[in-house]
Write an enzyme that holds these catalytic residues in place. Structure first.
Site, mmCIF file in Angstrom:
data_model
loop_
_atom_site.group_PDB
_atom_site.id
_atom_site.type_symbol
_atom_site.label_atom_id
_atom_site.label_comp_id
_atom_site.label_asym_id
_atom_site.label_seq_id
_atom_site.Cartn_x
_atom_site.Cartn_y
_atom_site.Cartn_z
ATOM 1 N N TYR A 261 0.845 -1.197 0.000
ATOM 2 C CA TYR A 261 0.000 0.000 0.000
ATOM 3 C C TYR A 261 0.876 1.241 0.000
ATOM 4 C CZ TYR A 261 -3.761 3.148 1.688
ATOM 5 O OH TYR A 261 -4.672 4.163 1.840
ATOM 6 N N LYS B 163 -1.710 -1.256 -3.865
ATOM 7 C CA LYS B 163 -2.757 -0.244 -3.789
ATOM 8 C C LYS B 163 -2.049 1.090 -3.958
ATOM 9 C CE LYS B 163 -6.281 1.843 -0.835
ATOM 10 N NZ LYS B 163 -6.935 1.874 0.499
#
Length: 297
Positions: A134, A162
């Site tokens: 992320y 992400k």
């Protein structure tokens, strides 16, 4: 593991006395599944993970996996600014039966790019659960470079990123670099910026981990599905239907507006956990107007 579709970064509902609202959380899980989402993320940023105790963190993931019961994919937030703690949280997610773990880059201590690679390598070496890295520099103070993400894609077990740097150009360069290395089929780019999901997916992304889908899951699911089916005309229509709500949901720190909107809509959210606090009155009005225009209230 292949990640494709709409994943919701769920809020953690609290009771008025500050405890986890298990009944409300289970209700939200079923509400989102009924709207057609691909997967659900518990104990992420939208779930106020930074202010959950380890026991609460584990409880959120346990409830999520139990209530989902295999109906959709489950993702557990398991990042930390300590590699050791991130390993332990990721092991816990694996033991509880999560399908994947979302591991944010270490925050505050600002590790170098080569240190980030070692961080994810260490977590992957210690676990067997699929990992989504992320990248959200606005919160962490560190931005993974394209070159670093490509190196992560070569690590067995790191299956996606992400991407929430806010740069469509970066996504373009990342997908091109992954393609050059022959990694684009085995490593997914997921949008971490709801308002940029359409262009990110048009450039090679395969889905979104969405905070705004707590509030408007139906449109997000329809937009992502439209993109995956190459119906960009419909996707564009849905994007414009959502964009004012998305903007309003980030007018203050996430998940403050999301929980406010859910409370207005009658969905279980409850209070925020300090240091987060209620929205400014003028921003609540902006949020309400956006919800009304989108026929959400």
């Amino acid at each position: 593991m292949n990640f494709e579709g709409t994943y919701v970064a769920m809020v953690t509902p609290f009771t008025d006395d500050g405890n986890i609202d298990e009944e409300g959380f289970r209700s939200n899980i079923n509400y989102l599944i009924d709207k057609g989402v691909t997967g659900l993320l518990g104990a992420g940023t939208s779930g106020e993970s930074a202010t959950l105790t380890h026991e609460e963190h584990r409880k959120v993931v346990e409830i999520l996996i139990d209530e989902v019961g295999g109906r959709v994919e489950t993702v557990a937030g398991s990042g930390s600014n300590s590699t050791h703690e991130a390993i332990e949280l990721t092991k816990s997610a694996e033991e509880l039966g999560a399908d994947a773990a979302l591991v944010i880059t270490p925050y505050y201590n600002k590790p170098q790019q080569h240190a980030l690679i070692k961080h994810y390598q260490a977590i992957s070496d210690a676990t067997d659960i699929p990992i989504i890295a992320y990248n959200v520099p606005s919160r962490t103070g560190v931005d993974m470079s394209v070159e670093t993400i490509v190196e992560l894609a070569k690590i067995d077990g790191v299956d996606a990123v992400k991407e929430a740097s806010g740069s469509v150009n970066k996504v373009s360069k990342l997908y091109k670099a992954l393609t050059k290395e022959g990694l684009e089929e085995d490593f997914n780019i997921l949008s971490g910026e709801d308002g940029l999901t359409l262009p990110i997916m048009a450039l090679g992304g395969t889905g979104v981990i969405s905070a705004s889908a707590n509030v408007d899951p139906k449109r997000m699911v329809l937009m992502v599905d439209s993109i995956l089916n190459d119906d960009y005309t419909r996707a564009q229509e849905l994007h414009y239907e959502m964009i004012d709500v998305i903007d309003a949901l980030f007018i203050e720190s996430n998940p403050v507006p999301a929980k406010t909107a859910m409370n207005i809509m009658g969905l279980p959210a409850g209070p925020l956990r300090a240091p987060l606090t209620d929205m400014k009155d003028e921003n609540v009005e902006i949020l309400k107007n956006a919800l009304k225009e989108a026929d959400l209230i």
